[in-house]
Scaffold this active site. Structure first.
Site, PDB file in Angstrom:
ATOM      1  N   ASP A  94      32.278  28.088  36.045  1.00  0.00           N
ATOM      2  CA  ASP A  94      33.460  27.700  36.817  1.00  0.00           C
ATOM      3  C   ASP A  94      34.526  28.788  36.729  1.00  0.00           C
ATOM      4  O   ASP A  94      35.116  29.007  35.676  1.00  0.00           O
ATOM      5  CB  ASP A  94      34.033  26.387  36.261  1.00  0.00           C
ATOM      6  CG  ASP A  94      35.230  25.904  37.070  1.00  0.00           C
ATOM      7  OD1 ASP A  94      35.020  25.160  38.037  1.00  0.00           O
ATOM      8  OD2 ASP A  94      36.371  26.296  36.732  1.00  0.00           O
ATOM      9  N   TYR A 103      41.900  33.233  38.585  1.00  0.00           N
ATOM     10  CA  TYR A 103      41.624  33.615  37.187  1.00  0.00           C
ATOM     11  C   TYR A 103      41.470  35.136  37.039  1.00  0.00           C
ATOM     12  O   TYR A 103      41.338  35.637  35.920  1.00  0.00           O
ATOM     13  CB  TYR A 103      40.361  32.935  36.641  1.00  0.00           C
ATOM     14  CG  TYR A 103      40.380  31.418  36.629  1.00  0.00           C
ATOM     15  CD1 TYR A 103      41.554  30.703  36.869  1.00  0.00           C
ATOM     16  CD2 TYR A 103      39.219  30.697  36.370  1.00  0.00           C
ATOM     17  CE1 TYR A 103      41.558  29.317  36.876  1.00  0.00           C
ATOM     18  CE2 TYR A 103      39.226  29.304  36.366  1.00  0.00           C
ATOM     19  CZ  TYR A 103      40.394  28.621  36.625  1.00  0.00           C
ATOM     20  OH  TYR A 103      40.389  27.252  36.628  1.00  0.00           O
ATOM     21  N   LYS A 160      37.297  28.960  43.394  1.00  0.00           N
ATOM     22  CA  LYS A 160      38.361  28.142  43.990  1.00  0.00           C
ATOM     23  C   LYS A 160      39.302  28.965  44.866  1.00  0.00           C
ATOM     24  O   LYS A 160      39.556  30.139  44.575  1.00  0.00           O
ATOM     25  CB  LYS A 160      39.184  27.466  42.876  1.00  0.00           C
ATOM     26  CG  LYS A 160      38.341  26.811  41.807  1.00  0.00           C
ATOM     27  CD  LYS A 160      39.144  26.039  40.778  1.00  0.00           C
ATOM     28  CE  LYS A 160      38.264  25.642  39.611  1.00  0.00           C
ATOM     29  NZ  LYS A 160      38.209  26.649  38.531  1.00  0.00           N
ATOM     30  N   HIS A 183      42.094  24.789  45.007  1.00  0.00           N
ATOM     31  CA  HIS A 183      42.571  24.795  43.624  1.00  0.00           C
ATOM     32  C   HIS A 183      43.749  23.843  43.395  1.00  0.00           C
ATOM     33  O   HIS A 183      43.872  23.247  42.317  1.00  0.00           O
ATOM     34  CB  HIS A 183      42.968  26.225  43.241  1.00  0.00           C
ATOM     35  CG  HIS A 183      42.882  26.524  41.791  1.00  0.00           C
ATOM     36  ND1 HIS A 183      42.524  27.752  41.292  1.00  0.00           N
ATOM     37  CD2 HIS A 183      43.114  25.751  40.689  1.00  0.00           C
ATOM     38  CE1 HIS A 183      42.537  27.717  39.966  1.00  0.00           C
ATOM     39  NE2 HIS A 183      42.894  26.517  39.579  1.00  0.00           N
TER      40      HIS A 183
END
Ligand SMILES: NC(=O)c1ccc[n+]([C@@H]2O[C@H](COP(=O)([O-])OP(=O)(O)OC[C@H]3O[C@@H](n4cnc5c(N)ncnc54)[C@H](OP(=O)(O)O)[C@@H]3O)[C@@H](O)[C@H]2O)c1
Length: 283
Positions: free
Chosen positions: A44, A49, A74, A107
């Site tokens: 994930d 990120y 996401k 997200h």
């Protein structure tokens, strides 16, 4: 490890590995390699990120066939629009070095997420992504979305752990056939979770740690867990939850730990929403 079947018939591992707050490329690549070697098949990540390339590098080297892996990324807030989502999806795939994605999630319930979702429905119908869904869609947002879409979201990834159990949110997800996935399954370490007396005492009966009990509790509720760790021994420990079953009494005792709110984020706080809007993904 067990698999579940999503509302569109595809299989998803009931436990995966999260890479939030692992921005260092070498560390992230090694963590994903270690996680896959430890048995995890679901990874994930997210555009936000800043580590999709590192995840992609690990996927290339890991030696496990693409079809055995379940990769999630996401869409970030800045790209929440019809055109934005199409571009951001391709950018994420390029960074990950993939032809198709297993799960693409919105997200945050912010920006033009309805437009973004329409684009995701098209990507899904075109076979570019095997399932689509959302994150952090609280009951009223999720209901609104589910009442307007053609392709029902397969997953809603929300904060779920023994201290924030979200039974009402789970009931709404169940009504629409949306599978809950737990982010922060350890409450990001809050509430003294790793040494919590209730979780520790339950774990002692089975020769398991408080962390393993917290994860097992979620999967026994049918919730997919995606714990994060950059330490190999913790990854292995977190994955070793398939050889014991919590009793009804254990589950009831853990139900008593719920404090009914998050101590990590507050989606009703305007400052938090502003902060998320100001965050941008890397080029
Ligand atoms: N959709 C969203 O909005 C959203 C938000 C947050 C997170 N997520 C996803 O959910 C994943 C998991 O959530 P999270 O990373 O926020 O937090 P988490 O998994 O609840 O907790 C991670 C923390 O627990 C520590 N840890 C892990 N296993 C441990 C063990 N067995 N014993 C002791 N400490 C342990 C880790 O430390 P070390 O790494 O040092 O071992 C890290 O500090 C993320 O990585 C991300 O993929 C999604």
């Amino acid at each position: 490890m067990e698999y579940i079947t999503l509302n569109n018939g595809i299989k998803m591992p009931l436990e995966g590995f999260g890479v939030f707050q692992v921005p260092d490329a070498a560390q992230c690549e090694q963590a994903v390699l270690d996680a896959i070697a430890s048995g995890y098949r679901l990874i994930d990540t997210a555009a936000a990120y800043a580590n999709e390339e590192a995840v992609g590098a690990a996927l290339k080297k890991c030696g496990v066939a693409r079809e055995e892996l379940f990769i999630t990324t996401k869409l970030w807030v800045q790209d929440a629009s019809y055109e934005g989502a199409k571009k951001a999806f391709q950018k994420s795939l390029d960074k990950l070095g993939l032809e198709t994605l297993d799960l693409y999630l919105i997200h945050q319930p912010m920006g033009d997420y309805i437009g973004a979702y329409r684009a995701m429905e098209e990507l899904y119908k075109a076979g570019r992504v095997r399932a689509i869904g959302v994150c952090n869609f609280y009951p009223e947002r999720l209901t609104d979305l589910c009442e307007t879409v053609e392709v029902m979201p397969a997953v809603n990834q929300v904060e779920l752990h023994p201290f924030f159990q979200q039974e009402k949110a789970l009931a709404v997800m169940k009504e629409y056939g949306v599978r809950p996935e737990a982010w922060g399954p350890f409450a990001e370490g809050k509430h003294g979770i790793f040494t919590h007396p209730v979780l520790t005492a339950i774990g002692q009966k089975y020769g398991k740690s408080a962390a393993q009990v917290a994860l097992r509790w979620n999967v026994q509720r049918g919730v997919v867990g995606i714990p994060k760790s950059v330490h190999r021994e913790r990854m292995e420990q977190n994955f070793d939850i398939w050889d014991f079953v919590l009793s009804k009494e254990d589950m009831a005792e853990i139900a008593g730990l719920d404090i009914g709110h998050s101590e990590i984020v507050d989606h009703s706080d305007p400052q938090f929403i502003k902060m998320l809007h100001s965050m941008k993904t890397p080029d």
